[in-house]
Structures are given as structure tokens and as C-alpha cells.
Design an enzyme around this catalytic site. Structure first.
Site, mmCIF file in Angstrom:
data_model
loop_
_atom_site.group_PDB
_atom_site.id
_atom_site.type_symbol
_atom_site.label_atom_id
_atom_site.label_comp_id
_atom_site.label_asym_id
_atom_site.label_seq_id
_atom_site.Cartn_x
_atom_site.Cartn_y
_atom_site.Cartn_z
ATOM 1 N N SER A 185 -28.323 -47.338 0.587
ATOM 2 C CA SER A 185 -28.227 -45.974 1.090
ATOM 3 C C SER A 185 -27.166 -45.788 2.166
ATOM 4 O O SER A 185 -26.944 -44.682 2.626
ATOM 5 C CB SER A 185 -29.585 -45.504 1.603
ATOM 6 O OG SER A 185 -29.868 -46.141 2.810
ATOM 7 N N LYS A 240 -35.792 -41.259 8.276
ATOM 8 C CA LYS A 240 -34.379 -41.230 8.665
ATOM 9 C C LYS A 240 -34.048 -39.972 9.479
ATOM 10 O O LYS A 240 -33.298 -40.032 10.445
ATOM 11 C CB LYS A 240 -33.507 -41.286 7.412
ATOM 12 C CG LYS A 240 -33.500 -42.668 6.758
ATOM 13 C CD LYS A 240 -32.731 -42.638 5.454
ATOM 14 C CE LYS A 240 -32.686 -44.021 4.833
ATOM 15 N NZ LYS A 240 -32.076 -43.971 3.499
ATOM 16 N N GLY A 273 -49.715 -46.741 4.049
ATOM 17 C CA GLY A 273 -48.837 -46.219 5.086
ATOM 18 C C GLY A 273 -48.406 -47.341 6.001
ATOM 19 O O GLY A 273 -48.973 -48.431 5.963
ATOM 20 N N PRO A 274 -47.415 -47.090 6.849
ATOM 21 C CA PRO A 274 -46.930 -48.119 7.759
ATOM 22 C C PRO A 274 -48.010 -48.532 8.772
ATOM 23 O O PRO A 274 -49.015 -47.824 8.904
ATOM 24 C CB PRO A 274 -45.750 -47.459 8.465
ATOM 25 C CG PRO A 274 -45.631 -46.089 7.928
ATOM 26 C CD PRO A 274 -46.729 -45.815 6.990
ATOM 27 N N PRO A 275 -47.811 -49.631 9.484
ATOM 28 C CA PRO A 275 -48.822 -50.090 10.445
ATOM 29 C C PRO A 275 -49.044 -49.061 11.557
ATOM 30 O O PRO A 275 -48.100 -48.389 11.969
ATOM 31 C CB PRO A 275 -48.206 -51.351 11.048
ATOM 32 C CG PRO A 275 -47.072 -51.733 10.169
ATOM 33 C CD PRO A 275 -46.632 -50.520 9.440
ATOM 34 N N GLY A 276 -50.280 -48.982 11.987
ATOM 35 C CA GLY A 276 -50.575 -48.171 13.171
ATOM 36 C C GLY A 276 -50.668 -46.676 12.943
ATOM 37 O O GLY A 276 -50.657 -45.902 13.888
ATOM 38 N N VAL A 277 -50.764 -46.236 11.679
ATOM 39 C CA VAL A 277 -50.860 -44.794 11.462
ATOM 40 C C VAL A 277 -52.305 -44.341 11.312
ATOM 41 O O VAL A 277 -52.580 -43.198 10.984
ATOM 42 C CB VAL A 277 -50.051 -44.324 10.227
ATOM 43 C CG1 VAL A 277 -48.571 -44.432 10.502
ATOM 44 C CG2 VAL A 277 -50.434 -45.091 8.984
ATOM 45 N N GLY A 278 -53.250 -45.284 11.529
ATOM 46 C CA GLY A 278 -54.646 -44.863 11.570
ATOM 47 C C GLY A 278 -55.437 -45.160 10.306
ATOM 48 O O GLY A 278 -56.499 -44.569 10.101
ATOM 49 N N LYS A 279 -54.961 -46.087 9.470
ATOM 50 C CA LYS A 279 -55.682 -46.390 8.231
ATOM 51 C C LYS A 279 -57.062 -46.969 8.530
ATOM 52 O O LYS A 279 -58.069 -46.528 7.987
ATOM 53 C CB LYS A 279 -54.869 -47.377 7.363
ATOM 54 C CG LYS A 279 -53.512 -46.841 6.975
ATOM 55 C CD LYS A 279 -52.772 -47.789 6.076
ATOM 56 C CE LYS A 279 -52.353 -49.082 6.732
ATOM 57 N NZ LYS A 279 -51.364 -48.912 7.810
ATOM 58 N N THR A 280 -57.070 -47.953 9.435
ATOM 59 C CA THR A 280 -58.343 -48.588 9.754
ATOM 60 C C THR A 280 -59.270 -47.606 10.445
ATOM 61 O O THR A 280 -60.453 -47.519 10.126
ATOM 62 C CB THR A 280 -58.114 -49.781 10.693
ATOM 63 O OG1 THR A 280 -57.083 -50.577 10.144
ATOM 64 C CG2 THR A 280 -59.370 -50.598 10.862
HETATM 65 P P1 ADP Z 1 -53.555 -49.082 10.763
HETATM 66 O O1 ADP Z 1 -54.873 -49.498 10.235
HETATM 67 O O2 ADP Z 1 -52.908 -48.005 9.944
HETATM 68 O O3 ADP Z 1 -52.604 -50.174 11.034
HETATM 69 P P2 ADP Z 1 -55.059 -48.338 13.079
HETATM 70 O O4 ADP Z 1 -56.144 -47.596 12.395
HETATM 71 O O5 ADP Z 1 -55.357 -49.715 13.551
HETATM 72 O O6 ADP Z 1 -53.783 -48.378 12.153
HETATM 73 O O7 ADP Z 1 -54.508 -47.449 14.252
HETATM 74 C C1 ADP Z 1 -53.965 -47.939 15.445
HETATM 75 C C2 ADP Z 1 -54.466 -47.153 16.620
HETATM 76 O O8 ADP Z 1 -53.936 -45.850 16.602
HETATM 77 C C3 ADP Z 1 -55.966 -46.980 16.615
HETATM 78 O O9 ADP Z 1 -56.420 -47.117 17.920
HETATM 79 C C4 ADP Z 1 -56.160 -45.588 16.103
HETATM 80 O O10 ADP Z 1 -57.347 -45.025 16.579
HETATM 81 C C5 ADP Z 1 -54.955 -44.880 16.648
HETATM 82 N N1 ADP Z 1 -54.560 -43.744 15.800
HETATM 83 C C6 ADP Z 1 -53.771 -43.785 14.710
HETATM 84 N N2 ADP Z 1 -53.604 -42.565 14.183
HETATM 85 C C7 ADP Z 1 -54.280 -41.702 14.968
HETATM 86 C C8 ADP Z 1 -54.491 -40.295 14.948
HETATM 87 N N3 ADP Z 1 -53.937 -39.511 14.009
HETATM 88 N N4 ADP Z 1 -55.244 -39.778 15.907
HETATM 89 C C9 ADP Z 1 -55.785 -40.547 16.860
HETATM 90 N N5 ADP Z 1 -55.637 -41.868 16.945
HETATM 91 C C10 ADP Z 1 -54.885 -42.458 16.012
#
Ligand code: ADP
Length: 775
Positions: free
Chosen positions: A675, A718, A353-360
Site C-alpha cells: 500500500s 490509516k 479485533g485488535p488487542p485492548g478493544v474490550g473483547k474480554t
Molecule cells: P481485549 O480482550 O480486546 O484485548 P480487554 O477486554 O482486555 O481487551 O480490554 C482492555 C481494557 O480496556 C479492559 O480494562 C477493558 O475494560 C477496557 N475497555 C476496552 N474497551 C472499553 C470500552 N469500550 N469501554 C470501557 N472500557 C473498555
């Protein structure tokens, strides 16, 4: 002999030496031409022209390979030595310049005497005295000049000869020596040699400084060694053996208890035994010590016990994460199987998934749910196999690779190990990290993982690996096959708001030592942050903005005790002016401007396309950071409009009489992809026909030359962009209608979709009557 007088003499090119007047030199000769020259010399008056060649390795030098100034010398003695070689003893007489030469069986040169008239008087005396003084100082500093040599120098009366004689003993490099030989002016030459003497003296002083330091260091280690020996002998006579072997003994005792295979143990014991015979000061001993420090620090026998309770795991996942229903469900399924089989599953979970969606953070939550330690290793930019597997121990300063280092950090043999950005790995001449990683992940072989540094089997089979990637297409195929893919979608503005209100704000408040009483951020402010200060699929920037507010608030609270309420209209105070403005809807329907929708790494965005038409000769101009694919589709768009000219009410001759300019404003972000096809075609059609494009509609779709509208990607992002910009009508390829399911209801229900299969329909809708948008 007089200055300017010319002589015809045999010439001998010298390699690696420079001969000066008034000095006696000996050198060896092997080259046929040189031997011939010597024969000639002995026939006549024994005089020869000696000149240095620029590159000593050259066998048959040409004119440009020989310096111009040399000396006329008298050959005193020739001695045949073995292998046809001849040793020559020659005395330099005077400087001479090479005018020309011929080469038959030997070099025959015409040279001109270039001795300068004498330099006399007090000035000359002063220079001479100064030279001797500086040379003496050099002698003292370097210990390289004998008293006799100094005495002999003081007897020299000629300034020219003095300069030459000192230069012979002092100057080492050929180009510098030649430089002095070529300095015909005597005063200038004296000055040069004086400078050399001063420089050499300084170098000699620094050298002696260095050698003193080295010596004292050596003495120090010898002293320590000697003292240790003494302590050892005292201890042994007192019966308290605390000797160097004890380190090795400690290691041996440790190895004995290690839970590893017998042959591994044996190997380690042998290495430890080698240490006993090593000098403790030797680098080898330290390399070995360092090695065993690593071995002893690794958590060979430490495992955490998995404690999988699905209900609790669910709670743990929910505690930190809003939404992600599907993802959580998949994780719980995965954990249930782990619980049933009693081991981690063969396939590696991979979050895409894109950055910052909570993968880590979801991976961290899995570790928490299972009661395992968590470590993270980024693979972004890793291109060297050694980063994964380490360097061999012989390599100076080598350490284990990052897999082993992270296991040490985890402190257990079975952590959750996050391999971050697995799609950003590269490979090059230093070896393929993918192959090494495959070994790490393959449960068949990872029980006996070999790190180059450790050089023993290491059991990675207890580790639970989880990978993350932004883009599935960039994962090396061999790795992709081993993964169980779980996709994480980008968040809608509503979801972002909920994540901020439920998680991010409290997390940041706690991190900054505050609470809701001190700082309250209203939902309206959160919404304003999302739309005005962030442009992303995930919530990283949003979290950063909240952290910024927390910092400012903390300062205000500490300074003045202020409690703070952040609202939409005082946000500027904390975050400055908004960074992003959504495309403003054109107030009026306009000719030549259509709004497309694009997908970028940071999420979706609106993409206005402007077309203007001028009288001209059929030229096309494209501006505004278009990629190649987009340029192609611009051309396709124009051809397509040409083939539809009649039905659009456009003169069929436009391609001869009009210039068309297609421009994409907001050109800072490069855009590419097919597109925007229908958008460009519609804008061109509008500009040429003079019909206005509806202002309340956005579109996306690839178009072929014959007018078929083809499917596109990134529809979800989009549509978010259209929604954010307040455009509620979207034209899309009919084939993409299946993707509407991915769009959250709260957005889908507000939008009105126009599925199309032909460009004709795009024209009908886009250039048609504006409707009140759906509510
Ligand atoms: P990624 O690894 O996808 O780049 P991160 O896991 O580092 O993203 O997430 C970035 C921040 O956003 C973290 O502090 C994370 O806890 C928070 N975050 C992302 N998705 C959620 C969610 N669904 N609910 C709560 N916090 C989230």
C-alpha cells in the site's frame, strides 16, 4: 626378556576386558581368527599377545580399532565348550606395545616389550603403603574387599605388580583400565591407582548413605502400614470400622448420586471397587484417589439459572462499556434469541479485533448480564491436543485438560467460557488442538465430551462458549465456520479519551483504593497520554499509564497527604518523557519526501518515504526495514516513473545515469505490504523532477506497473494516523471510498479525501499547489 626386545606372536584382540601382567584371567573365544591364533600358540611356546579392542562389538577390528599397549601372556589352559566356543586361561607376563601386524588366517603381531625399569627405594615404599591404605579404606566403605585379598597384597614386593593387582580389583571401566595399563611410568601408575582408590571410596560412602536413607524410608512406610493394620484390627474389635475401604465407600456413595449415565456410573463404581484391594501406600492407590478427587470436585449437578432480562442486560453492557453501539446491539439480539429458545445458540460468538478493544471485558459483561459464571482460557501457543483434552491417567502426574480444569474453576456446568486468542493456536506432531476444540464446540457431540484423564462422558452442552481473535484470517477454517463473527473496531483518539474519562480512571482509582478527591486527571492530560505515551488500537497501554499515575499518586498521598491534579504540563512527573512523537509536518514542501500511511498491529501510523537521486549508473538502493513486498513495490514505482518520464519532465535516460536511494526512516518497526506504492512512486517522481511534494498531504494506495491505483486495507486506522499527525488531506484509491463510512464522523468531517484511479492524478495532486486544509 628385556625392555625394547621385539617378538613375533599370534595376536588375540580382546572384547570388554583388559589383561594386566602378573594376573591370571580367563575369557571365551569364538572368532575364527582368534581360534586360529590359539592353534598357532599351542604349536609354539604358548605365548600370545593380548590386546583390547576399542569397540567390543566390532567383529574384524583394524589397526585403529585396537589399543596400542597390551600384554604378552602365557596360555595355561584351553577348554572347548559348546558351540565351537573355547575358554582360555591365560597369565599376563609383561606389557608390550604393538608395532605392526599381518592378517592371514589369524592376526600375527610384532610387539616390543615396554616394561619400565624398576622403581625402588623409600619413595616406592611410601607409595605402596599409601596405596594399600587407600585400598583398605575403600574395602571398609564398600565391603567389597576381603581380608585375604589385603593380606595377599601386603606380600607383593614389586611396586609395578602391586599397582596392577589393585587396579584389576578396583577399576571397572575399560578406558580407565586401559589408561592404567598404558601408564608405563611406575610412580605415575601408582599415583593413578591411589586416586582411583580414593574416588571409589568416596562413591562407596555416598552409596551407603543413599541405601541407608532408602532403607529407613522403607522401614518407616512399613511401620506406618503395620500400625494402621493394628488400628484397623482394634477398631474392628471395638465395632468402629474406619478402614481403608471407607475411602472407597465414600467414593461409591458419591458415584451413586451422580447425575450421569448408567454405564458411566458402573464404570466409576468398578474403579472405586478396585481401590479396595489396593495397598494405601501404593502409587496406584494415590493415582486413583487423585482421580476421584477430581470427579468429586467437578460441578456435575450445578447449573446457574439464566436470567435474561434484555433491559437489564443492556444496562449491564452499558455500565462498563463506552460506545460499541453495534456490538452491544448484536449481543442483545443474541441474548433475545437465547431467551426465546431457552438455550444458548448453536453458533459460537467470536469477537474479532485488535488487542485492548474490550473483547474480554464485553464477554465478561455478557456473563454478568445472564447471571452466569465466567472463565477464560487462552489458546495462544497451544499446540498440543493434550492441553485441551488432558493426558491419560497412566501418565505420571497427569491431570485433566484445560477445558475440564476450567469447568472445575467455574464451579458450574454452564459458565460463559471465553476461548481467548483462538487464532494463535498451532498444530504439530502432538496432535491437532483444532480437532479437539471442534468437538468441544459442536453441540452434536459436546454432550459426551471425552477428556483423556476423566475417561468418562462429560456434558459441555450447557456451556456458552465465546471466542476472541485478533485476525479472522488466522482462525482455522473448520472453527471459523462454526462462529458468528462480531468485529470490534479500533478506537479513535476521541473514543479513547471518553473511555478513559468514563471508565478507566474510576476503575483504576477504585483498584488503588483512591477517589476523585485525592487524584484528578484532567481531560487535557488524558489526551496527552493518548498521543504521547500510547500507540495502540485499544486502550490497554492507556489503562496501564493511568494505573502508573495512580500508584505514584497513592504513594504521594500516603507519604505526605498530597492531593494530586494531573495536567498536561505536569504529566512528565508521573510518566516520564513522552515515548511517541508524531511525525512532524515538514515545515516546507520538500523534494523527494512523501508521507504514506501504514497499518500495523498496533494501529495506523504515518510512513514518510525519502528518495534521493545522485549521479551514477542506474543503481537502486533500498534501506529501512522493508519487507519483500515493499521492495517489489519500490521497483515497480521506479519502472512506473520511467514510463511516465516524459509527462513528468524527467530525462528518459535517468535509469542509466542516476542512482536512486529509497529510504524509510523510523526503520525500527518492520513494514511491509503493497500500500505504499503510490507514495514511493510519488517520492521518486519528485526527486527526479525536482518538483516539491505538498507537505499537507498523506497517501495510501497500491499501484500497478501501468499506473492503476488499487484498493488497500486498514483505511480506518490509516486515517486516524493522518489525523493525529495533523495532516488533513488524504489521497486514497477510489475503490476505498466505500470504506469512509467506517470512519467516525468527528474525524471524517475534518479530513479532505482525494479519490484516485490513476497515478497521473496522484502526481497532479501531490506535486500540485498546496491548499489550505479543510477545517
Ligand atoms: P481485549 O480482550 O480486546 O484485548 P480487554 O477486554 O482486555 O481487551 O480490554 C482492555 C481494557 O480496556 C479492559 O480494562 C477493558 O475494560 C477496557 N475497555 C476496552 N474497551 C472499553 C470500552 N469500550 N469501554 C470501557 N472500557 C473498555
Amino acid at each position: 626378556m628385556m625392555q625394547g626386545e621385539k617378538f613375533a606372536l599370534p595376536m588375540l584382540p580382546l572384547r570388554g576386558i583388559v589383561v594386566f601382567p602378573s594376573t591370571i584371567t580367563n575369557f571365551e573365544v569364538v572368532r575364527e581368527t582368534s581360534l586360529k591364533a590359539l592353534d598357532k600358540v599351542m604349536e609354539k611356546d604358548a605365548r600370545i599377545f593380548l590386546v583390547t579392542q576399542k569397540n567390543p562389538r566390532m567383529e574384524s577390528p583394524e589397526r585403529e580399532d585396537i589399543f596400542s599397549v597390551g600384554v604378552i601372556a602365557k596360555v595355561r589352559h584351553i577348554l572347548k565348550i559348546s558351540g565351537g566356543m573355547v575358554r582360555v586361561l591365560a597369565e599376563g607376563l609383561q606389557r608390550a606395545r604393538l608395532i605392526e601386524y599381518t592378517l592371514e588366517d589369524c592376526y600375527m603381531a610384532t610387539v616390543e616389550d615396554c616394561t619400565q625399569s624398576a622403581f625402588k627405594g623409600e619413595k616406592a615404599a611410601a607409595y605402596m603403603r599409601s596405596l594399600i591404605e587407600k585400598y583398605e579404606e575403600f574395602g571398609l566403605a564398600s565391603n567389597r574387599v576381603s581380608q585375604e585379598a589385603l593380606l595377599a597384597l601386603s606380600e607383593i614386593k614389586s611396586p609395578s605388580r602391586l599397582a596392577d593387582t589393585v587396579a584389576v580389583g578396583l577399576v571397572k571401566e575399560i578406558p580407565e583400565k586401559q589408561g592404567i595399563l598404558e601408564t608405563l611410568d611406575i610412580e605415575e601408575r601408582l599415583q593413578k591407582v591411589i586416586n582411583h582408590a580414593v574416588r571409589e571410596k568416596n562413591i562407596a560412602m555416598i552409596e551407603s548413605e543413599i541405601s541407608k536413607k532408602t532403607k529407613s524410608r522403607l522401614e518407616q512406610t512399613q511401620k506406618e502400614h503395620y500400625l494402621r493394620e493394628q488400628i484397623r484390627s482394634i477398631q474392628s474389635s471395638l465395632g468402629e470400622e474406619e478402614n481403608p475401604e471407607s475411602e472407597a465407600d465414600k467414593i461409591k456413595a458419591y458415584v451413586k448420586t451422580m447425575p450421569v449415565a448408567e454405564d458411566t456410573k458402573e464404570k466409576l463404581q468398578k474403579e472405586a471397587a478396585r481401590m479396595e484391594h489396593m495397598n494405601m501406600q501404593s502409587p496406584d492407590y494415590n493415582v486413583m484417589l487423585n482421580y476421584f478427587e477430581w470427579i468429586m470436585a467437578l460441578p456435575f449437578r450445578k447449573y446457574t439459572v439464566d436470567d435474561i432480562d434484555i433491559a437489564r442486560a443492556k444496562k449491564a453492557l452499558n455500565r462498563h462499556h463506552y460506545g460499541m453501539t453495534k456490538v452491544k446491539e448484536r449481543i442483545l439480539e443474541y441474548l433475545s434469541i437465547c431467551k426465546l429458545t431457552g438455550k444458548v445458540q448453536g453458533n459460537i460468538l467470536c469477537f474479532i479485533g485488535p488487542p485492548g478493544v474490550g473483547k474480554t471485558s464485553i464477554a465478561k459483561a455478557i456473563a454478568e448480564a445472564m447471571g452466569r459464571k465466567f472463565v477464560r482460557m487462552s489458546l495462544g501457543g497451544v499446540r498440543d491436543e493434550a492441553e485441551i483434552r488432558g493426558h491419560r491417567r497412566t501418565y505420571v502426574g497427569s491431570i485433566p485438560g484445560r477445558i475440564i480444569s476450567n469447568i472445575r474453576r467455574a464451579g458450574t456446568m454452564n459458565p460463559v467460557f471465553l476461548l481467548d486468542e483462538i487464532d494463535k493456536m498451532a498444530s504439530d506432531f502432538r496432535g491437532d488442538p483444532t480437532a479437539a476444540l471442534l468437538e468441544v464446540l459442536d453441540e452434536e457431540v459436546n454432550q459426551t465430551f471425552q477428556d483423556h484423564y476423566l475417561d468418562i462422558d462429560f456434558d459441555l452442552s450447557g456451556v456458552m462458549f465465546i471466542a476472541t481473535a485478533n485476525n479472522a484470517d488466522d482462525i482455522p477454517p473448520a472453527l471459523y465456520d462454526r462462529m458468528e463473527i462480531i468485529e470490534l473496531d479500533s478506537y479513535t483518539p476521541y473514543e479513547k479519551e471518553q473511555i478513559a474519562l468514563r471508565h478507566l480512571i474510576s476503575k483504576q482509582l477504585e483498584k488503588h483504593g483512591m477517589n476523585k478527591e485525592i487524584l484528578h486527571i484532567q481531560p487535557s492530560a488524558v489526551r496527552a497520554i493518548i498521543s504521547g505515551y500510547t500507540r495502540e488500537s485499544g486502550v490497554r497501554e492507556l489503562e496501564r499509564c493511568i494505573a502508573d499515575i495512580c500508584r505514584k499518586a497513592a504513594k504521594a498521598y500516603v507519604e505526605k497527604g498530597d492531593r494530586i491534579l494531573v495536567k498536561k504540563n505536569n504529566l512528565v512527573k508521573y510518566l516520564g518523557n513522552p515515548r511517541y512523537m508524531d511525525t512532524k509536518l515538514p515545515k516546507e514542501a520538500a523534494v523527494g519526501t512523501a508521507i504514506g500511511l501504514a497499518w500495523t498491529r498496533a494501529g495506523g501510523t504515518t510512513l514518510p518515504i525519502e528518495v534521493s537521486v545522485m549521479e551514477g549508473s542506474g543503481e537502486t538502493e533500498l534501506t529501512g526495514q522493508m519487507g519483500d513486498v515493499m521492495k517489489e513495490s519500490a521497483k515497480t514505482a521506479i519502472s512506473l516513473v520511467r514510463s511516465h518520464a516524459e509527462s513528468l519532465g524527467i530525462s528518459a535516460e535517468f535509469h542509466k545515469k542516476k542512482d536512486i536511494h529509497i529510504h524509510i526512516p523510523e526503520g525500527a518497526v518492520p513494514k511491509d505490504g503493497p500500500s505504499a506504492g503510490i507514495t514511493m512512486a510519488l517520492a521518486v517522481a519528485s526527486a527526479l523532477s525536482g518538483r516539491k511534494v505538498r507537505r499537507d498531504i498523506a497517501m495510501t494506495g497500491e499501484v500497478t506497473l501501468s499506473g492503476h491505483v488499487l484498493m488497500i486495507g486498514g483505511l480506518r486506522e490509516k486515517t486516524f494516523a493522518a489525523y493525529r499527525a495533523g495532516i488533513y488531506n488524504v489521497i486514497l484509491p477510489k475503490d476505498n471510498m466505500v470504506d469512509l463510512e467506517e470512519i467516525p464522523k468527528e474525524i471524517r468531517s475534518k479530513l479532505h479525501f482525494f479519490p484516485v484511479t490513476e497515478f497521473r492524478e496522484v502526481v497532479e495532486i501531490g506535486l500540485g499547489q498546496e491548499k489550505q486544509h479543510a477545517d
